[in-house]
Motif scaffolding. Structure first.
Motif, short mmCIF file in Angstrom:
data_model
loop_
_atom_site.label_atom_id
_atom_site.label_comp_id
_atom_site.label_asym_id
_atom_site.label_seq_id
_atom_site.Cartn_x
_atom_site.Cartn_y
_atom_site.Cartn_z
N TYR A 95 -39.72 -6.86 19.14
CA TYR A 95 -39.67 -6.03 17.94
C TYR A 95 -40.61 -6.55 16.86
CZ TYR A 95 -35.95 -3.01 19.61
OH TYR A 95 -35.24 -2.07 20.31
N ARG A 96 -40.85 -7.85 16.81
CA ARG A 96 -41.86 -8.37 15.88
C ARG A 96 -43.23 -7.85 16.27
NH1 ARG A 96 -42.11 -14.71 15.03
NH2 ARG A 96 -42.70 -14.63 17.25
N HIS A 97 -43.52 -7.84 17.58
CA HIS A 97 -44.81 -7.33 18.06
C HIS A 97 -44.97 -5.85 17.70
CE1 HIS A 97 -48.37 -6.82 20.51
NE2 HIS A 97 -47.79 -5.83 21.15
N ILE A 98 -43.88 -5.08 17.83
CA ILE A 98 -43.95 -3.66 17.46
C ILE A 98 -44.35 -3.52 15.99
CG2 ILE A 98 -42.54 -1.59 17.07
CD1 ILE A 98 -40.92 -2.40 19.57
N LEU A 99 -43.75 -4.35 15.14
CA LEU A 99 -44.13 -4.32 13.72
C LEU A 99 -45.60 -4.67 13.52
CD1 LEU A 99 -41.21 -5.94 11.66
CD2 LEU A 99 -42.00 -3.57 11.61
N GLU A 100 -46.05 -5.67 14.25
CA GLU A 100 -47.43 -6.13 14.08
C GLU A 100 -48.46 -5.10 14.53
OE1 GLU A 100 -46.60 -10.94 14.54
OE2 GLU A 100 -47.03 -9.73 16.32
N THR A 101 -48.05 -4.20 15.43
CA THR A 101 -48.99 -3.18 15.89
C THR A 101 -49.20 -2.07 14.86
OG1 THR A 101 -47.24 -1.89 16.99
CG2 THR A 101 -48.38 -3.57 18.31
N LYS A 102 -48.30 -1.95 13.88
CA LYS A 102 -48.44 -0.84 12.93
C LYS A 102 -48.40 -1.27 11.46
CE LYS A 102 -43.48 0.39 13.23
NZ LYS A 102 -42.52 1.49 13.47
N ASN A 112 -43.61 7.90 5.47
CA ASN A 112 -42.16 7.92 5.26
C ASN A 112 -41.46 7.56 6.57
OD1 ASN A 112 -42.32 8.77 2.54
ND2 ASN A 112 -42.62 10.89 3.21
N TYR A 113 -40.33 6.89 6.46
CA TYR A 113 -39.56 6.48 7.63
C TYR A 113 -40.41 5.60 8.55
CZ TYR A 113 -36.69 10.20 5.78
OH TYR A 113 -35.95 10.99 4.95
N PHE A 114 -40.89 4.49 7.98
CA PHE A 114 -41.79 3.59 8.71
C PHE A 114 -41.12 2.99 9.94
CE2 PHE A 114 -43.38 -0.79 9.33
CZ PHE A 114 -44.67 -0.49 9.74
N LEU A 115 -39.88 2.55 9.80
CA LEU A 115 -39.13 2.00 10.93
C LEU A 115 -38.37 3.10 11.64
CD1 LEU A 115 -37.59 -1.25 9.36
CD2 LEU A 115 -39.57 -1.13 10.87
N THR A 116 -38.35 3.05 12.97
CA THR A 116 -37.53 3.99 13.72
C THR A 116 -36.06 3.58 13.59
OG1 THR A 116 -37.60 2.70 15.77
CG2 THR A 116 -39.40 4.28 15.39
N GLN A 117 -35.18 4.48 13.96
CA GLN A 117 -33.74 4.16 13.93
C GLN A 117 -33.45 2.98 14.85
OE1 GLN A 117 -31.12 7.31 15.15
NE2 GLN A 117 -29.29 6.26 14.45
N GLU A 118 -34.09 2.95 16.01
CA GLU A 118 -33.89 1.85 16.95
C GLU A 118 -34.29 0.51 16.32
OE1 GLU A 118 -36.06 0.21 20.99
OE2 GLU A 118 -35.75 2.37 20.81
N GLU A 119 -35.41 0.50 15.62
CA GLU A 119 -35.85 -0.73 14.96
C GLU A 119 -34.87 -1.15 13.87
OE1 GLU A 119 -40.44 -1.09 14.43
OE2 GLU A 119 -39.98 1.06 14.46
#
Length: 301
Positions: A95-102, A112-119
């Motif tokens: 999940y840290r890598h997911i953040l780093e990609t965007k 708006n709504y930068f993080l998904t519900q799953e995140e």
């Protein structure tokens, strides 16, 4: 007690987490083994900065911290919690890598709504478990067990109860169970808070030996005022509640400036037990921020 094949040094601040604050993190020039990651330490009790980084494996651990013992002192369910934490920490890396990609795409500052519900579910869960796995929290739970349970308990039995109550990895979280009630009391105030992800292009975000900063005017409460959780030297998660969230966008990405950097340093120093950690030696301004908050801590004491 047979300790063969049982992890001795059990980290309450995961090494995968601390890597994000290492000067070697994201170094693409050469491969770095797990043992090659280092970190700079600042001792708040001695007000001293280490001018040479230390291996991350050498900090934030206790021997056999998460083991459960039987009546004769033998370890039962060896490495059970360590294996559970290992799975959670692997998810942290993902999940840290997911953040780093965007997070480093400037166009996303207006998203708006930068993080998904799953995140959002993952980060709230991770924060909660990080709070509950701290040795100081487990010690408090042990003392409460010794003081409140009518039957006479040994120290080892009280330690086991603390681990069963605080860490939801021993069975189903059924309604009405003590451990479920404890976790829900901490989780409920998180549910309606809003998220902000801060990005520091200077890579100067720090963390501590108590990396989740929680501010609430009172507890129990319906909602915490603010939570700050550094994720790496470049990314920090903020959560806003009550009046704070009325002044913020919901679930947004933003660039970290000096004001935010000061808030993170002071929050980490305020919540830390003994040490704060970074990927660099603190400059004069950062040492001043720490000194200011430490003076406040002395006044409170």
């Amino acid at each position: 007690m047979n300790v063969q094949n049982i992890t001795k040094k059990q980290h309450y601040i995961p090494q995968v987490y601390l890597r994000g604050f290492s000067p070697e993190y994201n170094d693409k020039s050469h491969e770095i083994s797990c043992s090659g990651y280092t970190i700079y330490c600042y001792d708040l009790t001695k007000t001293t900065q280490s001018y040479k980084p230390v291996p991350i494996k050498s900090v934030c651990y206790k021997n056999y911290l998460y083991e459960v013992t039987g009546d004769d002192g033998e370890i039962v369910l060896p490495n059970h919690l360590e294996k559970c934490f290992s799975a959670l920490e692997k998810m942290f890396g993902t999940y840290r890598h997911i953040l780093e990609t965007k997070a480093f795409i400037t166009e996303n500052y207006t998203t708006n709504y930068f993080l998904t519900q799953e995140e959002r579910i993952f980060w709230v869960t991770y924060i909660l478990i990080q709070i509950l796995r701290m040795p100081q929290v487990l010690e408090i739970a042990k003392q409460v067990s010794l003081e409140t349970l009518e039957e006479e308990l040994t120290n080892e039995q009280a330690q086991n109860i603390a681990r069963f109550c605080c860490l939801p990895f021993f069975g189903e979280m059924a309604e009405g169970k003590k451990e479920t009630m404890l976790i829900n009391s901490l989780f409920e105030p998180l549910k309606s808070m809003t998220f902000g992800i801060g990005v520091d292009i200077q890579k100067r975000i720090i963390t501590s030996d108590k990396p989740v900063f929680v501010y609430a005017k009172e507890f129990p409460c319906k909602e915490y005022e603010r939570i700050i959780f550094p994720i790496s030297s470049q990314i920090c998660l903020f959560m806003f509640g009550n009046e704070d969230k009325k002044m913020q966008r919901k679930n947004f990405l933003f660039p970290i400036g000096e004001e935010h950097r000061e808030e993170i340093i002071k929050s980490m120093s305020a919540s830390a037990f003994e040490k704060v950690y970074s990927n660099h030696i603190f400059d004069k301004k950062e040492r001043r921020y720490i000194k200011e908050i430490m003076n406040d801590r002395k006044v409170v004491k």
